[in-house]
Motif scaffolding. Structure first.
Motif, PDB file in Angstrom:
ATOM      1  N   GLU A 109      24.592  34.092  65.271  1.00  0.00           N
ATOM      2  CA  GLU A 109      23.880  35.438  64.858  1.00  0.00           C
ATOM      3  C   GLU A 109      24.594  36.620  65.036  1.00  0.00           C
ATOM      4  O   GLU A 109      25.537  36.628  65.824  1.00  0.00           O
ATOM      5  CB  GLU A 109      22.738  35.874  66.091  1.00  0.00           C
ATOM      6  CG  GLU A 109      21.805  34.699  66.511  1.00  0.00           C
ATOM      7  CD  GLU A 109      20.601  34.531  65.308  1.00  0.00           C
ATOM      8  OE1 GLU A 109      20.565  35.472  64.659  1.00  0.00           O
ATOM      9  OE2 GLU A 109      19.932  33.668  65.477  1.00  0.00           O
ATOM     10  N   ALA A 110      24.626  37.376  63.867  1.00  0.00           N
ATOM     11  CA  ALA A 110      25.679  38.463  63.805  1.00  0.00           C
ATOM     12  C   ALA A 110      25.048  39.664  62.708  1.00  0.00           C
ATOM     13  O   ALA A 110      24.601  39.315  61.607  1.00  0.00           O
ATOM     14  CB  ALA A 110      26.681  38.006  63.184  1.00  0.00           C
TER      15      ALA A 110
ATOM     16  N   ARG B 191      21.317  35.487  60.579  1.00  0.00           N
ATOM     17  CA  ARG B 191      21.524  34.223  61.168  1.00  0.00           C
ATOM     18  C   ARG B 191      22.192  33.458  60.259  1.00  0.00           C
ATOM     19  O   ARG B 191      21.835  33.037  59.132  1.00  0.00           O
ATOM     20  CB  ARG B 191      20.095  33.582  61.675  1.00  0.00           C
ATOM     21  CG  ARG B 191      20.360  32.207  62.231  1.00  0.00           C
ATOM     22  CD  ARG B 191      18.979  31.709  62.744  1.00  0.00           C
ATOM     23  NE  ARG B 191      18.952  30.339  63.388  1.00  0.00           N
ATOM     24  CZ  ARG B 191      19.086  30.205  64.489  1.00  0.00           C
ATOM     25  NH1 ARG B 191      19.582  30.994  65.590  1.00  0.00           N
ATOM     26  NH2 ARG B 191      19.186  28.905  65.104  1.00  0.00           N
ATOM     27  N   PHE B 192      23.503  32.774  60.493  1.00  0.00           N
ATOM     28  CA  PHE B 192      24.075  31.969  59.675  1.00  0.00           C
ATOM     29  C   PHE B 192      23.997  30.428  60.220  1.00  0.00           C
ATOM     30  O   PHE B 192      23.936  30.181  61.370  1.00  0.00           O
ATOM     31  CB  PHE B 192      25.706  32.185  59.958  1.00  0.00           C
ATOM     32  CG  PHE B 192      26.061  33.671  59.235  1.00  0.00           C
ATOM     33  CD1 PHE B 192      26.480  33.702  58.087  1.00  0.00           C
ATOM     34  CD2 PHE B 192      26.162  34.746  60.157  1.00  0.00           C
ATOM     35  CE1 PHE B 192      26.936  35.007  57.452  1.00  0.00           C
ATOM     36  CE2 PHE B 192      26.292  35.860  59.747  1.00  0.00           C
ATOM     37  CZ  PHE B 192      26.798  36.080  58.433  1.00  0.00           C
TER      38      PHE B 192
ATOM     39  N   ALA C 209      22.327  45.066  51.115  1.00  0.00           N
ATOM     40  CA  ALA C 209      21.270  44.507  52.292  1.00  0.00           C
ATOM     41  C   ALA C 209      21.653  43.129  52.614  1.00  0.00           C
ATOM     42  O   ALA C 209      22.248  42.223  51.923  1.00  0.00           O
ATOM     43  CB  ALA C 209      19.934  44.349  51.511  1.00  0.00           C
ATOM     44  N   ARG C 210      21.741  42.963  54.268  1.00  0.00           N
ATOM     45  CA  ARG C 210      21.701  41.489  54.862  1.00  0.00           C
ATOM     46  C   ARG C 210      20.686  40.851  54.607  1.00  0.00           C
ATOM     47  O   ARG C 210      19.605  41.295  55.228  1.00  0.00           O
ATOM     48  CB  ARG C 210      22.183  41.744  56.072  1.00  0.00           C
ATOM     49  CG  ARG C 210      23.733  42.552  56.305  1.00  0.00           C
ATOM     50  CD  ARG C 210      23.722  43.027  57.709  1.00  0.00           C
ATOM     51  NE  ARG C 210      25.246  43.575  58.093  1.00  0.00           N
ATOM     52  CZ  ARG C 210      25.487  44.856  57.796  1.00  0.00           C
ATOM     53  NH1 ARG C 210      24.380  45.648  57.706  1.00  0.00           N
ATOM     54  NH2 ARG C 210      26.730  45.325  57.917  1.00  0.00           N
ATOM     55  N   ASP C 211      20.756  39.385  54.284  1.00  0.00           N
ATOM     56  CA  ASP C 211      19.583  38.818  54.258  1.00  0.00           C
ATOM     57  C   ASP C 211      19.270  38.132  55.746  1.00  0.00           C
ATOM     58  O   ASP C 211      20.230  37.837  56.414  1.00  0.00           O
ATOM     59  CB  ASP C 211      19.620  37.365  53.433  1.00  0.00           C
ATOM     60  CG  ASP C 211      19.899  37.793  51.677  1.00  0.00           C
ATOM     61  OD1 ASP C 211      18.798  38.149  51.213  1.00  0.00           O
ATOM     62  OD2 ASP C 211      21.043  37.960  51.553  1.00  0.00           O
ATOM     63  N   GLU C 212      18.213  37.756  56.266  1.00  0.00           N
ATOM     64  CA  GLU C 212      17.728  37.257  57.410  1.00  0.00           C
ATOM     65  C   GLU C 212      18.675  35.961  57.820  1.00  0.00           C
ATOM     66  O   GLU C 212      18.931  35.688  58.896  1.00  0.00           O
ATOM     67  CB  GLU C 212      16.282  37.039  57.720  1.00  0.00           C
ATOM     68  CG  GLU C 212      15.777  36.822  58.835  1.00  0.00           C
ATOM     69  CD  GLU C 212      14.390  36.705  59.197  1.00  0.00           C
ATOM     70  OE1 GLU C 212      13.877  36.219  60.256  1.00  0.00           O
ATOM     71  OE2 GLU C 212      13.682  36.984  58.136  1.00  0.00           O
ATOM     72  N   VAL C 213      18.598  35.019  56.915  1.00  0.00           N
ATOM     73  CA  VAL C 213      19.133  33.985  56.952  1.00  0.00           C
ATOM     74  C   VAL C 213      20.112  33.649  55.995  1.00  0.00           C
ATOM     75  O   VAL C 213      19.842  33.741  54.732  1.00  0.00           O
ATOM     76  CB  VAL C 213      18.145  32.504  57.038  1.00  0.00           C
ATOM     77  CG1 VAL C 213      19.015  31.288  57.218  1.00  0.00           C
ATOM     78  CG2 VAL C 213      17.323  32.987  58.395  1.00  0.00           C
ATOM     79  N   VAL C 214      21.377  33.041  56.302  1.00  0.00           N
ATOM     80  CA  VAL C 214      22.363  32.690  55.075  1.00  0.00           C
ATOM     81  C   VAL C 214      22.370  31.092  55.446  1.00  0.00           C
ATOM     82  O   VAL C 214      22.999  30.819  56.481  1.00  0.00           O
ATOM     83  CB  VAL C 214      23.774  33.360  55.547  1.00  0.00           C
ATOM     84  CG1 VAL C 214      24.656  33.147  54.266  1.00  0.00           C
ATOM     85  CG2 VAL C 214      23.518  35.098  55.267  1.00  0.00           C
ATOM     86  N   GLN C 215      22.499  30.458  54.580  1.00  0.00           N
ATOM     87  CA  GLN C 215      22.455  28.927  54.513  1.00  0.00           C
ATOM     88  C   GLN C 215      23.624  28.570  54.018  1.00  0.00           C
ATOM     89  O   GLN C 215      24.127  28.717  52.702  1.00  0.00           O
ATOM     90  CB  GLN C 215      21.279  28.298  53.973  1.00  0.00           C
ATOM     91  CG  GLN C 215      21.607  26.714  53.895  1.00  0.00           C
ATOM     92  CD  GLN C 215      21.262  26.143  55.096  1.00  0.00           C
ATOM     93  OE1 GLN C 215      20.298  26.393  55.914  1.00  0.00           O
ATOM     94  NE2 GLN C 215      22.500  25.564  55.759  1.00  0.00           N
TER      95      GLN C 215
ATOM     96  N   THR D 130      26.532  37.259  48.406  1.00  0.00           N
ATOM     97  CA  THR D 130      24.922  37.290  49.036  1.00  0.00           C
ATOM     98  C   THR D 130      24.693  38.755  49.058  1.00  0.00           C
ATOM     99  O   THR D 130      23.505  39.264  49.545  1.00  0.00           O
ATOM    100  CB  THR D 130      24.827  36.565  50.416  1.00  0.00           C
ATOM    101  OG1 THR D 130      25.470  37.198  51.288  1.00  0.00           O
ATOM    102  CG2 THR D 130      25.368  35.346  50.086  1.00  0.00           C
ATOM    103  N   ARG D 131      25.767  39.549  49.259  1.00  0.00           N
ATOM    104  CA  ARG D 131      25.467  41.171  49.512  1.00  0.00           C
ATOM    105  C   ARG D 131      25.253  42.020  48.451  1.00  0.00           C
ATOM    106  O   ARG D 131      25.356  43.256  48.497  1.00  0.00           O
ATOM    107  CB  ARG D 131      26.498  41.464  50.388  1.00  0.00           C
ATOM    108  CG  ARG D 131      26.379  40.754  51.947  1.00  0.00           C
ATOM    109  CD  ARG D 131      25.458  41.317  52.907  1.00  0.00           C
ATOM    110  NE  ARG D 131      25.717  42.627  53.122  1.00  0.00           N
ATOM    111  CZ  ARG D 131      26.355  43.035  54.297  1.00  0.00           C
ATOM    112  NH1 ARG D 131      27.000  42.260  54.965  1.00  0.00           N
ATOM    113  NH2 ARG D 131      26.491  44.184  54.492  1.00  0.00           N
ATOM    114  N   GLN D 132      25.678  41.201  47.111  1.00  0.00           N
ATOM    115  CA  GLN D 132      25.527  42.146  45.924  1.00  0.00           C
ATOM    116  C   GLN D 132      24.253  42.202  45.425  1.00  0.00           C
ATOM    117  O   GLN D 132      23.914  41.340  44.749  1.00  0.00           O
ATOM    118  CB  GLN D 132      26.752  41.444  44.835  1.00  0.00           C
ATOM    119  CG  GLN D 132      28.053  41.281  45.451  1.00  0.00           C
ATOM    120  CD  GLN D 132      29.030  40.824  44.456  1.00  0.00           C
ATOM    121  OE1 GLN D 132      28.674  39.318  44.213  1.00  0.00           O
ATOM    122  NE2 GLN D 132      30.214  41.090  44.324  1.00  0.00           N
TER     123      GLN D 132
END
Length: 344
Positions: free
Chosen positions: A158-159, A163-164, A196-202, A246-248
């Motif tokens: 978590e960061a 959630r990674f 924006a940060r996504d809630e989960v990064v897979q 993922t942040r673009q």
């Protein structure tokens, strides 16, 4: 009455929108280069008709509530509101790198990393939107856009409100520890504000014993794969590079397409330097590479001048470094703060 393409409205409809659910279940098979897919559609009340088009490379062998209407098109028979099709799907995806075809997605005898099936719907009736989900039959990880089939071990962190989820294939050999990879990603999440940060990064760490066309691939909002032999102590930190994608959040044009890779390359180097994994000299060498003679004819707004020599990465990274330096020196701000402004 007009036909609707999935997710778009062509004429006035009732105010209350319904939801069409598209659920894909993927599984490994014994057939070389193929996976097995079952696609079920949940159709809301009020629908008059619907057609489903399966992906290219699909061989349908079973239907329930659908009848074939074309080469790849199946028509809803109205016998059930949860019709389905099952098919084998050729899931290898390659591109020509000049030295031959190399893989972006691959199916092996033991594991596979594939794109989500490209299912198209047309319908007539109630105003509707679509929700798509993927599942794995057996061992594996199903992201929204990238699916891994096979044995794996998952590590999480978590960061910065994210959630990674790092899935490490049991058929590979990680060069870096999973903990160090997650440390690097967590630092990146906490120290850039570009979008924006996504809630989960897979993240899927895939075995390196495939002739890959890239060191990593990011697709959709927050799905990515990276070769498991990729290093962290390099200005080309692929783990961070793919995360930056993922942040673009902004739309790009023909003239601004270069910013996608230029930005990711610059921040992969900068964040890795700030993590203390490379020294300043290596960071500087990476940025200066874009000023080399092989890039002298690159015009970043003209795609044809940089596609053959990674000009969007190298010269693009140099431009981002220059802009960041100017903003820090002259405006007491950073480039990623400025990018965050227009991403919002």
């Amino acid at each position: 009455v007009c036909w609707l393409l999935a997710g778009s409205v062509a004429f006035a409809m009732p105010a209350a929108a319904a939801t069409i659910e598209i659920d894909n279940t993927l599984a490994q098979t014994d057939a070389k280069g193929e996976i097995d897919v079952g696609t079920q559609v949940t159709i809301p009340d009020g629908m008059v008709s619907m057609e489903l088009t399966v992906p290219e490379g699909a061989e349908v062998y079973e239907t329930n509530g659908f009848s074939q209407a074309g080469q790849r098109t199946y028509e809803w028979t109205r016998s059930t509101n949860q019709p389905s099709v099952r098919y084998s799907l050729a899931a290898n995806h390659t591109i020509d790198r000049g030295s031959g075809e190399k893989y972006l997605y691959a199916v092996t005898d033991q594991w596979a990393v594939v794109r989500s099936p490209n299912i198209r719907l047309q319908w007539r009736g109630v105003q509707s939107s679509t929700v798509r989900t993927n599942h794995v039959d057996g061992e594996g990880v199903a992201g929204n856009h990238i699916i891994y089939l096979g044995g794996y071990e998952e590590h999480t962190r978590e960061a910065a409100g994210q959630r990674f989820r790092l899935a490490v294939s049991e058929y590979g050999d990680m060069r870096e520890s999973s903990s160090d990879v997650l440390d690097s990603l967590a630092h990146a999440a906490e120290h850039i504000e570009i979008g924006a940060r996504d809630e989960v990064v897979q993240i899927i760490a895939v075995p390196s014993n495939v002739d890959w066309a890239a060191t990593g691939v990011q697709r959709g909002d927050s799905d990515l794969w990276v070769r498991d032999n990729e290093r962290l102590d390099t200005a080309r930190n692929t783990w961070v590079h793919e995360y930056v994608h993922t942040r673009q959040d902004y739309d790009r044009t023909e003239e601004t397409g270069w910013t996608i890779e230029g930005m990711a390359d610059y921040y992969a180097a900068l964040l890795t330097y700030e993590q203390g994994r490379i020294d300043f000299e290596e960071f500087q060498r990476k940025i200066e590479r874009g000023s080399g003679s092989r890039y002298s004819d690159v015009r970043l707004t003209e795609r044809e001048t940089w596609e053959a020599n990674r000009g969007n990465y190298e010269k693009g990274g140099l431009v981002f470094g220059h802009l960041d330096r100017r903003l820090r020196a002259d405006a007491d701000t950073t480039l990623h703060a400025a990018i965050a402004e227009f991403n919002q």
